[in-house]
Design an enzyme around this catalytic site. Structure first.
Site, short mmCIF file in Angstrom:
data_model
loop_
_atom_site.label_atom_id
_atom_site.label_comp_id
_atom_site.label_asym_id
_atom_site.label_seq_id
_atom_site.Cartn_x
_atom_site.Cartn_y
_atom_site.Cartn_z
N GLU A 440 0.82 -1.22 0.00
CA GLU A 440 0.00 0.00 0.00
C GLU A 440 0.85 1.27 0.00
OE1 GLU A 440 -2.86 -0.47 -0.81
OE2 GLU A 440 -3.13 -2.56 -0.24
N GLY A 441 2.01 1.18 -0.60
CA GLY A 441 2.90 2.33 -0.68
C GLY A 441 4.00 2.25 0.35
#
Length: 598
Positions: A440-441
């Site tokens: 998610e980053g």
């Protein structure tokens, strides 16, 4: 081996004293929300986490998910636990009431989600991704798409997945190649491969609703040419029943360092005629829409970090209380004592405890701001709170997960050699935590988002308002005649000064000296994180002192809050000045190094 026990007292403290549950309860739509309801929900969630999810966590880690002939079987106990999860209404806790959800505030659901993550991170990934898909469809889907998918996704009868990453396109989504060919009837045929798809295939539900990024034939290059499509595992008939199997299959699942029971899938779309999908929203706005799901997931991953910290701390404390080793330093007795009596073990445990409480407070305050940004009747208040939420998302995600690596590592260290042995359970928390800073980053992406979109874009206005709130707490501490509160205030004052200098550097260098600013991004994220945590711990100390003076509350708990806040100020917040030095001076050597010199 012990099971997880929800830290209800601290969660209730955060809800009432730091996140201001009363203010959230006063928002339109929250008329039935109050402290008694929140307590009842947290208590029941704690029982579910302790009695259902925690017992299958270690077996799930050892057994893992398995793949055979395109089908994925979850770990033993997973299907039964998921059935109980859905039957208990837990999937629908904060989901929209229009589609069968309970519509509870984020501030309550955040505490519950922390419990799920602490008791069983691998299990929790499935409902976390589903809720993100629900939010994307709710905000961007057509009325027909909402009616077809949301009711069963809200209950948990169907799950959702996020399909971004491809073999050649990791964080660089401009490189997405999956194709979507229009069919003339409003549908598209999807062809391509997606990797790292959490719960992209499983046996928990009859259907999986995939949200897929792809390009249409006329799409421009880069991220501006990406569209979002809803692609169900099974097509859905007009009456809501399941139809034919769609042309999407699981090619394999990954063999991972941690989260073994969460199937991480490689999905092939369109090996035959093409997977049938439908456009969500407008063409070429897919990345914008996916960011709705991504931001929800980023906050959820931040809660994973908080939960793993709590679980690792509980396990370490229990071991330190029962492991007898050595004599107590400075004591006359030569009797062996539990290692919790040794100063360095106490230092490690306090690092774990104080950091965990700071993370929980920051996540809780952010969740309350989400609620206000969503429902407050004043548009200007909504706007200001949304700006605060956007500023804090990279902190909740990036700082919480990076801290989970430290805390779970300390958990292994407290166990000594036994921590390196899988049977104690400490190693699993560390292995599970390792992915949280990546998916998610990555932390680097969170940090780039923080300095570019969240600090520099508005000229530091939003972070300036946050610093002003920190200053007000510092002034209250400075006015106290309590020596411990004054010491916390002194540390917070230094932390605020360090943060101000970091913000000034970012604003001065984000333009022409972008590489220097980029080199400072992760230290800046950590600096902002620990000062924000110090701000919340200082607020907690002030509340605890007031309640103790008034003879209110649980005295031992409140005394521990004071001690934990003081430790955080002395051992964690005190590092702010060093981080500020790195932000201001840390770029030259790394940028000057030639590539071949590494």
């Amino acid at each position: 081996m012990s099971e997880y026990i929800a830290p209800l007292k601290d969660m209730q403290f955060v809800l009432r004293e730091l996140a201001d549950l009363d203010a959230v309860a006063a928002l339109p739509g929250n008329e039935e929300v109050n402290a008694e309801l929140a307590d009842a929900i947290l208590e029941e969630a704690g029982k579910f986490a302790n009695g259902v999810l925690s017992p299958i966590n270690v077996p799930g880690d050892r057994e893992g998910a398995t793949w055979k002939d395109g089908e994925v079987s979850t770990a033993p106990g997973w299907k039964q636990a998921y059935s109980q999860f859905v039957d208990g209404g837990w999937n629908a806790l904060s989901c929209p009431t229009d589609f069968g959800g309970q519509g509870l505030p984020h501030i309550i659901s955040a505490m519950v989600e922390e419990m799920w993550n602490a008791s069983n991170t691998s299990f929790t990934l499935c409902p976390m991704l589903t809720r993100g898909a629900i939010e994307s469809l709710q905000l961007c889907g057509t009325p027909e798409q909402k009616a077809m998918y949301l009711p069963k996704m809200v209950t948990g009868e169907w799950t959702g997945s996020m399909n971004l990453t491809e073999p050649q396109a990791g964080s660089d989504l401009a490189a997405v190649r999956t194709k979507a060919i229009p069919q003339g009837d409003g549908s598209f045929r999807i062809h391509g491969q997606k990797i790292f798809i959490t719960y992209g295939e499983h046996d928990l539900t009859d259907n999986i609703v995939h949200l897929v990024l792809a390009r249409t034939p006329t799409a421009p290059e880069g991220v501006k040419g990406i569209s979002l499509f809803v692609v169900p595992k099974f097509l859905v008939n007009a009456d809501g029943s399941l139809g034919a199997r769609n042309d999407v299959r699981c090619v394999s699942i990954e063999h991972k360092l941690g989260i073994h029971a969460s199937p991480t899938c490689v999905l092939a779309f369109g090996d035959n005629d093409g997977a049938i999908g439908w456009l969500v929203g407008e063409e070429n706005r897919g990345l914008e829409y996916m960011f709705i799901m991504m931001n929800a997931a980023r906050y959820g991953v931040g809660l994973q970090g908080v939960g793993l910290c709590e679980r690792a701390t509980q396990r370490a404390v229990e071991y330190a209380r029962t492991r007898v080793q050595g004599v107590e330093q400075g004591a006359k007795s030569r009797d062996k004592v539990a290692i919790i009596r040794h100063p360095d073990v106490r230092r490690m445990l306090m690092q774990m405890k104080s950091r965990t409480e700071a993370l929980r407070a920051v996540a809780g305050v952010t969740a309350a701001a989400m609620d206000i940004a969503h429902a407050h009747p004043d548009a200007e208040v909504r706007k200001a709170q949304q700006a605060f939420v956007e500023l804090m998302i990279p902190i909740v995600k990036g700082w919480s997960t990076e801290t989970s690596l430290l805390v779970t590592s300390l958990g292994v260290q407290v166990h000594g050699g036994m921590g390196f042995i899988e049977e104690t359970g400490a190693a699993q928390h560390m292995r599970d935590a390792r992915i949280t800073t990546i998916y998610e980053g990555t932390t680097g992406i969170q940090a780039a988002d923080l300095i570019g979109r969240k600090i520099a874009r508005d000229g530091g206005a939003t972070i300036g308002l946050v610093i002003a709130q920190m200053e007000a707490v510092r002034a209250e501490l400075a006015a106290s005649d309590d020596a411990s509160l004054a010491a916390i205030g002194t540390s917070l004052e230094a932390g605020i000064a360090a943060l101000k200098s970091g913000v000034a550097f970012i604003l001065a260098h984000q333009g022409e000296a972008i590489r220097q600013a980029a080199m400072a991004a992760v230290p800046m994220l950590e600096l902002f994180g620990i000062v924000t945590g110090g701000w919340q711990m200082a607020r907690a100390a002030l509340v605890a002192k007031r309640q103790l003076a008034a003879g209110e509350g649980d005295a031992p708990f409140l005394q521990s809050k004071l001690l934990t806040a003081r430790f955080y100020a002395d051992h964690v917040l005190s590092g702010a000045s060093g981080l500020a030095y790195t932000v201001l001076n840390g770029a030259d050597a790394a940028l000057a190094m030639a590539d071949e010199q590494f």
